[in-house]
Scaffold this active site. Structure first.
Site, short mmCIF file in Angstrom:
data_model
loop_
_atom_site.label_atom_id
_atom_site.label_comp_id
_atom_site.label_asym_id
_atom_site.label_seq_id
_atom_site.Cartn_x
_atom_site.Cartn_y
_atom_site.Cartn_z
N SER A 162 0.85 -1.19 0.00
CA SER A 162 0.00 0.00 0.00
C SER A 162 0.89 1.24 0.00
CB SER A 162 -0.94 -0.01 1.20
OG SER A 162 -0.24 -0.18 2.42
N GLY A 215 -1.73 4.84 -4.17
CA GLY A 215 -2.46 3.61 -4.43
C GLY A 215 -1.79 2.39 -3.84
N ASP A 245 -6.46 -1.66 5.88
CA ASP A 245 -7.11 -2.91 6.27
C ASP A 245 -8.26 -3.23 5.32
OD1 ASP A 245 -5.37 -2.74 8.45
OD2 ASP A 245 -6.86 -1.67 9.65
#
Length: 315
Positions: A220, A225, A252
């Protein structure tokens, strides 16, 4: 099925203020309380989207009672391992421009018996094809090789294992060879011991890990992005949100969408697209709120199987 293990969960209180001013008395514009911890957030996101995961976590004390009631209120399937000490409460302070300040407690100290029970409860569900995701920091008293033990034992039973952590526990787990890892850029840089200032460096490092035996490396990248690297492809996806509210839990939610896509047999490109879309949708919500299907509209997704390796990454 997707099982999440969160060794150090929390009760998460998010408080919105007009501006954070150190040393002043501030009045909250709003607040919310959610069950928290990385694996708990993954389970909440999956449940919100109609899947039926299983959350495994320790719980104790008054905060634990609140944690369990919040899980029940949201209909989150869970198996709770009782512990002697009270679990932690984390505070997030949110400002209108999306700036988030977090105050995280260390968490309760687990005994060796409690740690063994937590691992055994999780492994009871390890079976061929099942995804088991070990997520987040470890509480005081937990051995640094907890996730490594999870990887070895779960894989020996045919399960697929994802790890999202940092520091020594993450390094030990990576050495054990999980099916998927999901560090952020800082955690990946810490793991490889060198700065990662552009997209090409991230992808090169991920390819080294894939060559070492990890099937899927998802990284991540915040505003830039995320990437997913496998043995035969590197995919980059972005979804720029112009009206961010809170970044807490977005990674998450991204992992939840990615795992569900891979669990359903979706090809890697579509699984990453789903993960990034879920993560972007979470950024528009308060605190650790997780997106619903209605929140996935109007997400400006861009995805490429030929990433711009020279792209500088946002600090």
């Amino acid at each position: 099925m997707i099982i999440t293990l969160t060794p150090n969960p929390s009760v998460d209180r998010a408080i919105t203020v007009g501006a954070l001013r150190r040393g002043h008395v501030l009045r909250a514009a709003s607040s919310r309380v959610d069950p928290g911890g990385k694996g708990v957030n993954v389970g909440r996101a999956l449940t919100s989207m109609g899947a039926r995961p299983l959350v495994v976590a320790p719980s104790g004390g008054p905060e634990g009672a609140l944690f369990e009631s919040l899980l029940s209120a949201d209909d989150i399937p869970a198996e709770v391992v009782p512990i002697a000490e009270s679990m932690r409460m984390n505070i997030s302070v949110l400002e209108p421009d999306g700036t988030t300040t977090k105050l995280n407690e260390a968490g309760p100290e687990l005994t060796s018996v409690e740690v063994d029970s937590l691992l055994a409860t999780t492994l009871d569900h390890a079976a061929p094809g099942v995804w088991i995701a070990g997520c987040g920091s470890l509480p005081p008293g937990a051995p640094a090789d907890l996730y490594a033990s999870l990887v070895r034992e779960a894989k020996s039973r045919g399960a697929r294992v994802a790890i999202d952590s940092s520091g020594a526990p993450f390094e030990a787990a990576v050495a054990a060879g999980p099916t998927l890892i999901k560090p952020n850029r800082v955690e990946l840089a810490e793991l490889c011991g060198r700065p990662l200032t552009h997209l090409g460096a991230v992808i090169e490092t991920a390819r080294e890990l894939v060559a070492g035996g990890i099937e899927n490396v998802a990284v991540s990248l915040g505003r830039d992005g995320a990437v997913l690297v496998t043995a035969d492809q590197a995919i980059h996806a972005t979804a720029v949100i112009s009206d961010p509210v809170s970044t807490v839990g977005a990674g998450d939610c991204m992992l939840a969408g990615l795992l569900l896509g891979l669990d359903d047999g979706t090809e890697a490109r579509s699984a990453l697209a789903q993960g990034v879309t879920w993560g972007a949708a979470a950024v528009r919500l308060e605190g650790t709120a997780v997106p619903t299907p209605a929140d996935l509209v109007d997400i400006p997704l861009t995805i490429s199987s030929e990433p711009d390796l020279a792209l500088p990454l946002d600090d």
